[in-house]
Design an enzyme around this catalytic site. Sequence first.
Site, mmCIF file in Angstrom:
data_model
loop_
_atom_site.group_PDB
_atom_site.id
_atom_site.type_symbol
_atom_site.label_atom_id
_atom_site.label_comp_id
_atom_site.label_asym_id
_atom_site.label_seq_id
_atom_site.Cartn_x
_atom_site.Cartn_y
_atom_site.Cartn_z
ATOM 1 C CG HIS A 1 -21.110 21.617 -19.301
ATOM 2 N ND1 HIS A 1 -21.232 22.845 -19.919
ATOM 3 C CD2 HIS A 1 -19.788 21.365 -19.228
ATOM 4 C CE1 HIS A 1 -20.025 23.308 -20.193
ATOM 5 N NE2 HIS A 1 -19.132 22.436 -19.800
ATOM 6 C CG HIS B 1 -23.013 23.679 -23.132
ATOM 7 N ND1 HIS B 1 -22.877 22.328 -23.321
ATOM 8 C CD2 HIS B 1 -21.760 24.193 -23.155
ATOM 9 C CE1 HIS B 1 -21.602 22.036 -23.483
ATOM 10 N NE2 HIS B 1 -20.891 23.146 -23.376
ATOM 11 C CG MET C 1 -12.988 25.109 -17.546
ATOM 12 S SD MET C 1 -11.531 25.855 -18.288
ATOM 13 C CE MET C 1 -12.037 25.983 -19.975
ATOM 14 C CD GLU D 1 -17.748 9.810 -27.107
ATOM 15 O OE1 GLU D 1 -18.425 10.092 -28.121
ATOM 16 O OE2 GLU D 1 -17.827 8.705 -26.528
ATOM 17 C CE LYS D 2 -16.858 21.088 -27.286
ATOM 18 N NZ LYS D 2 -15.632 21.868 -27.518
ATOM 19 C CG ASP D 3 -13.187 19.275 -25.000
ATOM 20 O OD1 ASP D 3 -12.736 20.109 -25.785
ATOM 21 O OD2 ASP D 3 -14.155 19.506 -24.250
HETATM 22 O O1 PAF Z 1 -13.094 20.437 -20.476
HETATM 23 C C1 PAF Z 1 -13.038 21.380 -19.675
HETATM 24 O O2 PAF Z 1 -13.995 22.126 -19.478
HETATM 25 C C2 PAF Z 1 -11.735 21.628 -18.919
HETATM 26 O O3 PAF Z 1 -10.633 21.356 -19.724
HETATM 27 C C3 PAF Z 1 -11.658 20.880 -17.589
HETATM 28 C C4 PAF Z 1 -11.640 19.374 -17.799
HETATM 29 C C5 PAF Z 1 -12.837 21.261 -16.708
HETATM 30 C C6 PAF Z 1 -10.376 21.248 -16.850
HETATM 31 O O4 PAF Z 1 -10.321 22.602 -16.568
#
Ligand code: PAF
Length: 281
Positions: free
Chosen positions: A40, A37, A33, A150-152
């Site tokens: 990513h 950082h 999104m 893995e944070k999410d």
């Molecule tokens: O983890 C994220 O940034 C979002 O949930 C994703 C996977 C890009 C979906 O919008």
Amino acid sequence: MAGVLTINTVEELKDVLFRIKSNGKSIGFVPTMGALHDGHLSLIKKAHDETEVVVCSIFVNPAQFNNPADLANYPRTPEKDIQMVEGFVDIVFTPSNEEIYPEPPTEQYNFGTLETVMEGASRPGHFNGVATIVKRLFDWIHPDKAYFGEKDFQQLTIIRQLVKDLNMEIQIVDCPTVREKHGLAMSSRNKRLSPEQFVLAGEIFRILNASTQIQPLTVQNIREFVMREINNITEFRLDYLEIVDATTLQPVESLDEHEGVFGCIALYINEIRLIDNIRYK
Ligand code: PAF
């Protein structure tokens, strides 16, 4: 491919990828999104190492926000993002909202008990929105591998379930959480923290990490310790702390009888919501 190709439309994306795939190249995909950082970047670098063509999407997905203020305040740094991925990404997909959702989305996903806990319980509709965008992106891109952090932790589990339920031939690659020097898990939302809040937010990981050393390491002791430490910091407002089975995501009563157990936390500093997790076994 030389340089980063920026694409805004689904049609062009499908077109370019069709040609790439006809040449037999493997595709790595990193959905984001934006407000990129080093977390990513670690996903992107892994994709770069493992696949021949890397696609990164940058789209702040309204369908996954249940709080309009959170959506409005979500950091957006498009120019910086594109500079940052230079050299590692071949295609950046930056669609408009209308491009992704010409009509309001109607998809309904059901992940059962995986989504009735933690983020799913606190943010109704969140995972339906995540699944909606990820499924559409997967359908347009058809990656060989897709990379998630893995944070999410719950999101990662739900994406794996999505791919399994829909029989998609995409390998989901999980990437370790990247942390700031003081331990805070990197997140786009960190950009909204003041310098003082940023320092304080390092306490989240310090507390989680310290909780792995508790003797005896029981669910009750972990919960008591983390809650006490978090409640001692007046700027923190706990949303949830759950000690869960690594596969089912259901809260556990004891660490025995489970192969993997994680502690997952969500809290607010003012109105900024941060999440993190740690493995106990
Ligand atoms: O983890 C994220 O940034 C979002 O949930 C994703 C996977 C890009 C979906 O919008």
